[in-house]
Design an enzyme around this catalytic site. Structure first.
Site, mmCIF file in Angstrom:
data_model
loop_
_atom_site.group_PDB
_atom_site.id
_atom_site.type_symbol
_atom_site.label_atom_id
_atom_site.label_comp_id
_atom_site.label_asym_id
_atom_site.label_seq_id
_atom_site.Cartn_x
_atom_site.Cartn_y
_atom_site.Cartn_z
ATOM 1 N N ALA A 82 0.846 -1.196 0.000
ATOM 2 C CA ALA A 82 0.000 0.000 0.000
ATOM 3 C C ALA A 82 0.877 1.239 0.000
ATOM 4 C CB ALA A 82 -0.924 0.005 1.216
ATOM 5 N N VAL A 83 0.626 2.099 -0.975
ATOM 6 C CA VAL A 83 1.299 3.397 -1.055
ATOM 7 C C VAL A 83 0.201 4.443 -0.912
ATOM 8 C CG1 VAL A 83 2.823 4.888 -2.396
ATOM 9 C CG2 VAL A 83 2.971 2.401 -2.673
ATOM 10 N N ILE A 84 0.297 5.240 0.144
ATOM 11 C CA ILE A 84 -0.727 6.240 0.430
ATOM 12 C C ILE A 84 -0.133 7.625 0.196
ATOM 13 C CG2 ILE A 84 -2.304 7.156 2.180
ATOM 14 C CD1 ILE A 84 -2.176 4.323 3.504
ATOM 15 N N GLY A 87 2.014 14.555 1.433
ATOM 16 C CA GLY A 87 2.147 15.928 0.964
ATOM 17 C C GLY A 87 3.357 16.189 0.086
ATOM 18 N N HIS A 90 6.857 11.990 -3.140
ATOM 19 C CA HIS A 90 7.315 10.639 -2.825
ATOM 20 C C HIS A 90 6.345 9.581 -3.361
ATOM 21 C CE1 HIS A 90 7.824 7.187 0.059
ATOM 22 N NE2 HIS A 90 9.084 7.399 -0.290
ATOM 23 N N PHE A 115 -0.752 -7.662 -9.651
ATOM 24 C CA PHE A 115 -0.529 -6.371 -9.001
ATOM 25 C C PHE A 115 -1.607 -6.114 -7.954
ATOM 26 C CE2 PHE A 115 -0.645 -1.733 -8.696
ATOM 27 C CZ PHE A 115 0.699 -1.457 -8.519
#
EC number: 2.5.1.78
Length: 158
Positions: A82-84, A87, A90, A115
């Site tokens: 998980a990529v959240i 701000g 990144h 995926f």
């Protein structure tokens, strides 16, 4: 004229399945892992044929997946993480490189790489996609892996 259609099925072909899992955002990722395992087992994969390999985070998943693919032991690899969005930029770097890297591994080794890495704007979206309103993307990735193994077996047999 009758058109011929070749499709994969969700009936588990014989073989082993690897789950390459990023540890960051584990509160979401563990639900993806549970969903993937449940889907595999419900479709005939024995738990003894499932291996979980843990990477630090999503950015590291492609390299670990490459090493797993090189071994030639697995019918498919399921990438979960998980990529959240935060701000800073990144998010774009990690999500983009993870996606590209996994596609490259699949093409280079001819092994299905499903995926199941969430790339979301908020924690709420991550929770929704890990087992609530939007289903469980880990389970969906596992089904994709099963279907691809079946489809590739049919294509190779022709």
């Amino acid at each position: 004229m009758t058109l011929k259609t070749i499709e994969g099925t969700f009936i588990a072909p014989k073989g082993k399945y690897a789950l390459v899992v990023g540890r960051f955002n584990s509160f979401v990722v563990e639900s993806l892992v549970s969903g993937a395992i449940d889907a595999l087992v419900r479709h005939g994969v024995s738990e003894s044929d499932i291996t979980i390999i843990r990477a630090p985070g999503a950015f590291e998943i492609p390299l670990v997946t490459q090493k797993v693919a090189q071994r030639g032991e697995y019918a498919a690899i399921i990438a979960l993480g998980a990529v959240i969005r935060g701000g800073t930029p990144h998010f774009e770097y990690v999500a983009g490189e993870c996606t590209k890297g996994l596609a490259q591994v699949s093409m280079e080794y001819g092994v299905p790489v499903a995926f199941g890495v969430l790339t979301v704007d908020s924690i709420e979206q991550a929770i929704e996609r890990s087992g609530t309103k939007a289903g469980n993307k880990g389970a969906e990735a596992a089904l994709s892996a099963l279907e691809m193994v079946s489809l590739l077996a049919q294509l190779e047999a022709k």
